[in-house]
Design a protein around this motif. Sequence first.
Motif, PDB file in Angstrom:
ATOM      1  N   VAL A   1      -0.281   6.689   7.863  1.00  0.00           N
ATOM      2  CA  VAL A   1       0.662   5.647   7.462  1.00  0.00           C
ATOM      3  C   VAL A   1      -0.089   4.359   7.174  1.00  0.00           C
ATOM      4  O   VAL A   1      -0.953   3.938   7.946  1.00  0.00           O
ATOM      5  N   LEU A   2       0.258   3.745   6.058  1.00  0.00           N
ATOM      6  CA  LEU A   2      -0.341   2.471   5.677  1.00  0.00           C
ATOM      7  C   LEU A   2       0.667   1.372   5.983  1.00  0.00           C
ATOM      8  O   LEU A   2       1.819   1.449   5.567  1.00  0.00           O
ATOM      9  N   GLN A   3       0.212   0.353   6.717  1.00  0.00           N
ATOM     10  CA  GLN A   3       1.077  -0.785   7.000  1.00  0.00           C
ATOM     11  C   GLN A   3       0.664  -1.944   6.112  1.00  0.00           C
ATOM     12  O   GLN A   3      -0.492  -2.355   6.103  1.00  0.00           O
ATOM     13  N   ALA A   4       1.628  -2.456   5.334  1.00  0.00           N
ATOM     14  CA  ALA A   4       1.406  -3.610   4.486  1.00  0.00           C
ATOM     15  C   ALA A   4       2.434  -4.646   4.899  1.00  0.00           C
ATOM     16  O   ALA A   4       3.626  -4.462   4.655  1.00  0.00           O
ATOM     17  N   GLU A   5       1.980  -5.707   5.556  1.00  0.00           N
ATOM     18  CA  GLU A   5       2.883  -6.694   6.115  1.00  0.00           C
ATOM     19  C   GLU A   5       3.884  -5.976   7.006  1.00  0.00           C
ATOM     20  O   GLU A   5       3.490  -5.357   7.967  1.00  0.00           O
ATOM     21  N   ASN A   6       5.185  -5.984   6.684  1.00  0.00           N
ATOM     22  CA  ASN A   6       6.142  -5.334   7.585  1.00  0.00           C
ATOM     23  C   ASN A   6       6.653  -4.007   7.045  1.00  0.00           C
ATOM     24  O   ASN A   6       7.665  -3.505   7.487  1.00  0.00           O
ATOM     25  N   LYS A   7       5.940  -3.444   6.066  1.00  0.00           N
ATOM     26  CA  LYS A   7       6.346  -2.161   5.498  1.00  0.00           C
ATOM     27  C   LYS A   7       5.390  -1.066   5.951  1.00  0.00           C
ATOM     28  O   LYS A   7       4.197  -1.288   6.085  1.00  0.00           O
ATOM     29  N   TYR A   8       5.945   0.127   6.148  1.00  0.00           N
ATOM     30  CA  TYR A   8       5.138   1.283   6.522  1.00  0.00           C
ATOM     31  C   TYR A   8       5.301   2.338   5.442  1.00  0.00           C
ATOM     32  O   TYR A   8       6.418   2.706   5.094  1.00  0.00           O
ATOM     33  N   ILE A   9       4.179   2.827   4.928  1.00  0.00           N
ATOM     34  CA  ILE A   9       4.209   3.754   3.802  1.00  0.00           C
ATOM     35  C   ILE A   9       3.457   5.027   4.164  1.00  0.00           C
ATOM     36  O   ILE A   9       2.331   4.963   4.673  1.00  0.00           O
ATOM     37  N   ASP A  10       4.062   6.163   3.882  1.00  0.00           N
ATOM     38  CA  ASP A  10       3.392   7.443   4.070  1.00  0.00           C
ATOM     39  C   ASP A  10       2.347   7.580   2.960  1.00  0.00           C
ATOM     40  O   ASP A  10       2.704   7.603   1.783  1.00  0.00           O
ATOM     41  N   VAL A  11       1.076   7.659   3.351  1.00  0.00           N
ATOM     42  CA  VAL A  11       0.012   7.716   2.353  1.00  0.00           C
ATOM     43  C   VAL A  11       0.071   9.024   1.553  1.00  0.00           C
ATOM     44  O   VAL A  11      -0.456   9.114   0.455  1.00  0.00           O
ATOM     45  N   LYS A  12       0.752  10.032   2.077  1.00  0.00           N
ATOM     46  CA  LYS A  12       0.867  11.299   1.354  1.00  0.00           C
ATOM     47  C   LYS A  12       1.856  11.195   0.195  1.00  0.00           C
ATOM     48  O   LYS A  12       1.943  12.086  -0.639  1.00  0.00           O
ATOM     49  N   SER A  13       2.601  10.093   0.152  1.00  0.00           N
ATOM     50  CA  SER A  13       3.611   9.886  -0.888  1.00  0.00           C
ATOM     51  C   SER A  13       3.063   8.996  -1.996  1.00  0.00           C
ATOM     52  O   SER A  13       2.840   7.804  -1.800  1.00  0.00           O
ATOM     53  N   ILE A  14       2.847   9.584  -3.170  1.00  0.00           N
ATOM     54  CA  ILE A  14       2.337   8.810  -4.300  1.00  0.00           C
ATOM     55  C   ILE A  14       3.312   7.688  -4.660  1.00  0.00           C
ATOM     56  O   ILE A  14       2.919   6.561  -4.903  1.00  0.00           O
ATOM     57  N   LEU A  15       4.610   7.983  -4.638  1.00  0.00           N
ATOM     58  CA  LEU A  15       5.607   6.980  -4.995  1.00  0.00           C
ATOM     59  C   LEU A  15       5.551   5.793  -4.035  1.00  0.00           C
ATOM     60  O   LEU A  15       5.604   4.633  -4.446  1.00  0.00           O
ATOM     61  N   GLY A  16       5.441   6.070  -2.746  1.00  0.00           N
ATOM     62  CA  GLY A  16       5.355   5.004  -1.757  1.00  0.00           C
ATOM     63  C   GLY A  16       4.151   4.114  -2.006  1.00  0.00           C
ATOM     64  O   GLY A  16       4.229   2.889  -1.911  1.00  0.00           O
ATOM     65  N   LEU A  17       3.027   4.727  -2.348  1.00  0.00           N
ATOM     66  CA  LEU A  17       1.814   3.954  -2.616  1.00  0.00           C
ATOM     67  C   LEU A  17       1.962   3.106  -3.868  1.00  0.00           C
ATOM     68  O   LEU A  17       1.528   1.958  -3.904  1.00  0.00           O
ATOM     69  N   PHE A  18       2.603   3.644  -4.896  1.00  0.00           N
ATOM     70  CA  PHE A  18       2.763   2.902  -6.152  1.00  0.00           C
ATOM     71  C   PHE A  18       3.527   1.602  -5.924  1.00  0.00           C
ATOM     72  O   PHE A  18       3.244   0.590  -6.537  1.00  0.00           O
ATOM     73  N   THR A  19       4.524   1.641  -5.023  1.00  0.00           N
ATOM     74  CA  THR A  19       5.352   0.454  -4.822  1.00  0.00           C
ATOM     75  C   THR A  19       4.698  -0.537  -3.872  1.00  0.00           C
ATOM     76  O   THR A  19       5.152  -1.666  -3.746  1.00  0.00           O
ATOM     77  N   THR A  20       3.637  -0.128  -3.205  1.00  0.00           N
ATOM     78  CA  THR A  20       3.058  -0.964  -2.156  1.00  0.00           C
ATOM     79  C   THR A  20       1.648  -1.438  -2.450  1.00  0.00           C
ATOM     80  O   THR A  20       1.282  -2.549  -2.105  1.00  0.00           O
ATOM     81  N   LEU A  21       0.848  -0.592  -3.063  1.00  0.00           N
ATOM     82  CA  LEU A  21      -0.582  -0.881  -3.199  1.00  0.00           C
ATOM     83  C   LEU A  21      -0.811  -1.809  -4.384  1.00  0.00           C
ATOM     84  O   LEU A  21      -1.390  -1.427  -5.384  1.00  0.00           O
ATOM     85  N   VAL A  22      -0.290  -3.020  -4.281  1.00  0.00           N
ATOM     86  CA  VAL A  22      -0.451  -4.006  -5.346  1.00  0.00           C
ATOM     87  C   VAL A  22      -0.929  -5.316  -4.735  1.00  0.00           C
ATOM     88  O   VAL A  22      -0.643  -5.614  -3.586  1.00  0.00           O
ATOM     89  N   GLY A  23      -1.662  -6.059  -5.514  1.00  0.00           N
ATOM     90  CA  GLY A  23      -2.129  -7.350  -5.026  1.00  0.00           C
ATOM     91  C   GLY A  23      -3.248  -7.203  -4.013  1.00  0.00           C
ATOM     92  O   GLY A  23      -3.682  -6.105  -3.705  1.00  0.00           O
ATOM     93  N   GLY A  24      -3.682  -8.310  -3.498  1.00  0.00           N
ATOM     94  CA  GLY A  24      -4.828  -8.295  -2.600  1.00  0.00           C
ATOM     95  C   GLY A  24      -4.434  -8.334  -1.143  1.00  0.00           C
ATOM     96  O   GLY A  24      -5.019  -9.046  -0.347  1.00  0.00           O
ATOM     97  N   HIS A  25      -3.405  -7.582  -0.793  1.00  0.00           N
ATOM     98  CA  HIS A  25      -2.963  -7.573   0.599  1.00  0.00           C
ATOM     99  C   HIS A  25      -4.037  -6.981   1.511  1.00  0.00           C
ATOM    100  O   HIS A  25      -4.877  -6.209   1.070  1.00  0.00           O
ATOM    101  N   ALA A  26      -3.942  -7.337   2.773  1.00  0.00           N
ATOM    102  CA  ALA A  26      -4.734  -6.652   3.795  1.00  0.00           C
ATOM    103  C   ALA A  26      -3.840  -5.560   4.370  1.00  0.00           C
ATOM    104  O   ALA A  26      -2.688  -5.813   4.707  1.00  0.00           O
ATOM    105  N   TYR A  27      -4.371  -4.372   4.454  1.00  0.00           N
ATOM    106  CA  TYR A  27      -3.588  -3.237   4.932  1.00  0.00           C
ATOM    107  C   TYR A  27      -4.148  -2.733   6.258  1.00  0.00           C
ATOM    108  O   TYR A  27      -5.326  -2.903   6.549  1.00  0.00           O
ATOM    109  N   GLU A  28      -3.274  -2.074   7.014  1.00  0.00           N
ATOM    110  CA  GLU A  28      -3.719  -1.376   8.217  1.00  0.00           C
ATOM    111  C   GLU A  28      -3.380   0.091   8.046  1.00  0.00           C
ATOM    112  O   GLU A  28      -2.277   0.435   7.617  1.00  0.00           O
TER     113      GLU A  28
END
Length: 80
Positions: free
Chosen positions: A23-50
């Motif tokens: 799971v990738l945490q971006a600010e207060n959102k949690y995204i399943d890394v196995k989900s391409i769609l989830g990543l597309f909506t989240t992996l933008v900009g220069g955020h710091a991820y956990e």
Amino acid sequence: MSNNNAAIVELSQTANKYRSSIVLQAENKYIDVKSILGLFTTLVGGHAYELHVHGPDAEEAKAELATVFAKHNLNVTIVD
């Protein structure tokens, strides 16, 4: 965004090789890394991820995913 497409596909494909929860945490959102769609909506900009990885093959998954994130210059902290 287009430069992230390769990163998103590679991250998802890599995550799907493992049984662990990844799971990738971006600010207060949690995204399943196995989900391409989830990543597309989240992996933008220069955020710091956990990245949170839990499961039977977590160590191997963390190591390989760290390599993929670094290759694509994404700022990720892997949480133990």
